[in-house]
Design an enzyme around this catalytic site. Structure first.
Site: not given
Length: 512
Positions: A28-30, A32
């Protein structure tokens, strides 16, 4: 209670992406959840978008489910636990879908399909060597964003306490906490670079650590003494990339029996010498040029520069070129303590929000699109723009252009004050919209900085709204879209009667 909610969301998402056996990777990123999938045909996209916590879906090199800041980390943990449990309990190949969740109305489905087609076209155009390299460089910096945000907020709180004269005894501790990560960011960049480009991560970190070592002050190059940190994150990126190259060459020629001794030694020796006697100097000049250039640009042409940056940021995202800005942001934060570019670029999101509100008012009869906008607006206000972009403005065409107009107006507003000497910056990258307020920093008092940024948002909202309301739709578009998709069209005996409600063609360009 929160854990239960995250578990429910994860449990709803998992069968809709083909089940545990269809998952090859989870990250995961910030905002998504990024999934590697064996077979994308098993994904029930319509049902997935109907899950309450899902703000949107982006198909790229990974299958990306937009969940929003904060929620994504917690849902990812619950998702990973479910995948681990089901892999041991579910027969291979077993998948389930819940078609009862397919509640989106017809027009919203058509817009989503158009958005998916535009995303697929964008992905094909973005698969160039340069853009793929930019994406990999961006992936080096994205994992650092949480630490940048945390350190930035602590630095902001500390600055506020110092200005107010409160708690002077705790200020040195907060300074150490906020500055510790930034003092060693080059090491983290080096580690991630080696990891991303296929080398040994710790060797990349070790090569980059040379840049921040205090002892480089005793090294002279061409009669100039080096400074610790000279070259910054750009130098670290270059040093680690070189370390990966050297390491791979060593593994080709070094005998296997000596590999454990010679490969790391030669990698650090060669890379370290090149870094000290070349890369640090060159990267230092480039970094200084970036800082000087950004400052000069906004000081001398702030309003026009802000108009261009705010207006073109959404198209840059579509072209995949926005990823080149991430190292620039990080360099500015490392040099000046904040990036002056991010608050201006954030105005693109403000134009998008204003555009969405105008669409909401113009399409009063289209309950489907209105429901999509209502669900996506809160995320849009916090800077998560994908649901509004791919679900509303981009597939509609003209509203995407008018959203860019709003971004240009907001960017010009913030840039104008930069030109007057009131600098507005952000101490971290990642957040946008209202979420950027805790990270604002400038050369004026905090109140002035916040007011300028808030004024930019207001201008962006207003310009995006007005441009979309008056120029975002042709008469034909309104005739086709401003209807209730739940009500079937009334059949008429005339030969010219349309067989189905008119919609924007799926092949319509985003600048229509």
């Amino acid at each position: 209670m929160s854990d239960d909610k995250n578990h429910v969301t994860a449990a709803a998402v998992l069968p809709l992406v083909g089940g545990a056996d269809n998952i090859t990777s989870i990250a995961h990123c910030m905002t998504r959840l990024r999934l590697g999938l064996r077979d994308r045909s098993l994904v029930d996209r319509t049902a997935l978008q109907a899950v309450p916590a899902v703000l949107g879906v982006v198909e790229d090199d990974t299958y990306q489910i937009v969940l929003g800041p904060g929620a994504v980390a917690r849902i990812t943990q619950a998702f990973e636990r479910l995948v681990a449990e089901q892999r041991s309990a579910t027969p291979a190949g077993a998948t389930t879908t819940d078609t009862t969740a397919m509640t989106a109305a017809t027009t919203a489905e058509e817009l989503a399909a158009q958005g998916a087609a535009l995303r697929a076209a964008r992905k094909r155009k973005n698969a160039t060597p340069v853009k793929l390299l930019l994406r990999r460089i961006a992936d080096v910096f994205v994992p650092l964003i949480p630490a940048l945000i945390g350190a930035g907020i602590i630095a902001g709180v500390n600055g506020l306490l110092v200005n107010l004269g409160w708690l002077p005894g705790i200020s040195p501790a907060l300074t150490a906490i906020a500055s510790g990560f930034m003092s060693l960011i080059a090491v983290f960049v080096g580690y991630n670079t080696a990891k991303e480009f296929g080398g040994t991560p710790v060797l990349g970190g070790a090569a980059a650590a040379v840049i921040v070592y205090a002892g480089v002050a005793h090294v002279s190059v061409l009669g100039q003494t080096l400074s610790p940190g000279q070259g910054g994150v750009l130098g670290a990126l270059a040093a680690a990339a070189l370390a990966v190259r050297v390491e791979k060459q060593c593994r080709r020629f070094v005998p296997e029996s000596l590999d454990v001794l010679l490969t790391p030694t030669l990698t650090l020796l060669v890379t370290g010498l090149v870094t000290l006697f070349g890369l640090m100097f060159v990267a230092g000049e480039v970094s200084t040029g970036i800082g000087t250039g950004a400052t000069w640009l906004l000081a001398h042409g702030g309003a026009f520069a802000g108009l261009l940056l705010g207006g073109l940021f959404l198209p840059l995202v579509m072209l995949g070129l926005h990823q080149a800005l991430i190292p620039i942001h990080t360099t500015l934060i490392e040099q000046q303590g904040y990036t002056v570019l991010l608050p201006i670029l954030a105005m693109a999101g403000a134009g998008q929000v204003g555009c969405a509100i105008a669409v909401l008012l113009r399409l009063r009869r289209n309950s489907s699109i209105r429901a999509t906008i209502r669900s996506a607006l809160p995320a849009g206000l916090l800077g998560v723009g994908e649901p509004l972009i791919y679900g509303v403005s981009l597939p509609l065409g003209r509203p995407f252009v008018t959203a860019c107009v709003g971004g240009a107006a907001g960017g010009s507003f913030v840039g104008f004050f930069n030109m007057l000497g009131a600098t507005v910056g952000a101490t971290a990258i990642g957040p946008s919209g209202w979420a950027l307020f805790p990270l604002l920093k400038g050369n004026e008092n905090p109140g002035t900085t916040v007011l300028i940024y808030a004024g930019g948002l207001a201008v962006g909202y207003a310009a995006g709204f007005l441009a979309t309301y008056f120029f975002g739709f042709t008469r034909e578009m309104l005739t086709g879209l401003d209807t209730d998709p739940a009500t079937p069209p009334t059949a008429t005996p005339t030969a010219t009667a349309p067989a189905e409600p008119a919609t924007t063609p799926a092949t319509a360009p985003p600048t229509g």
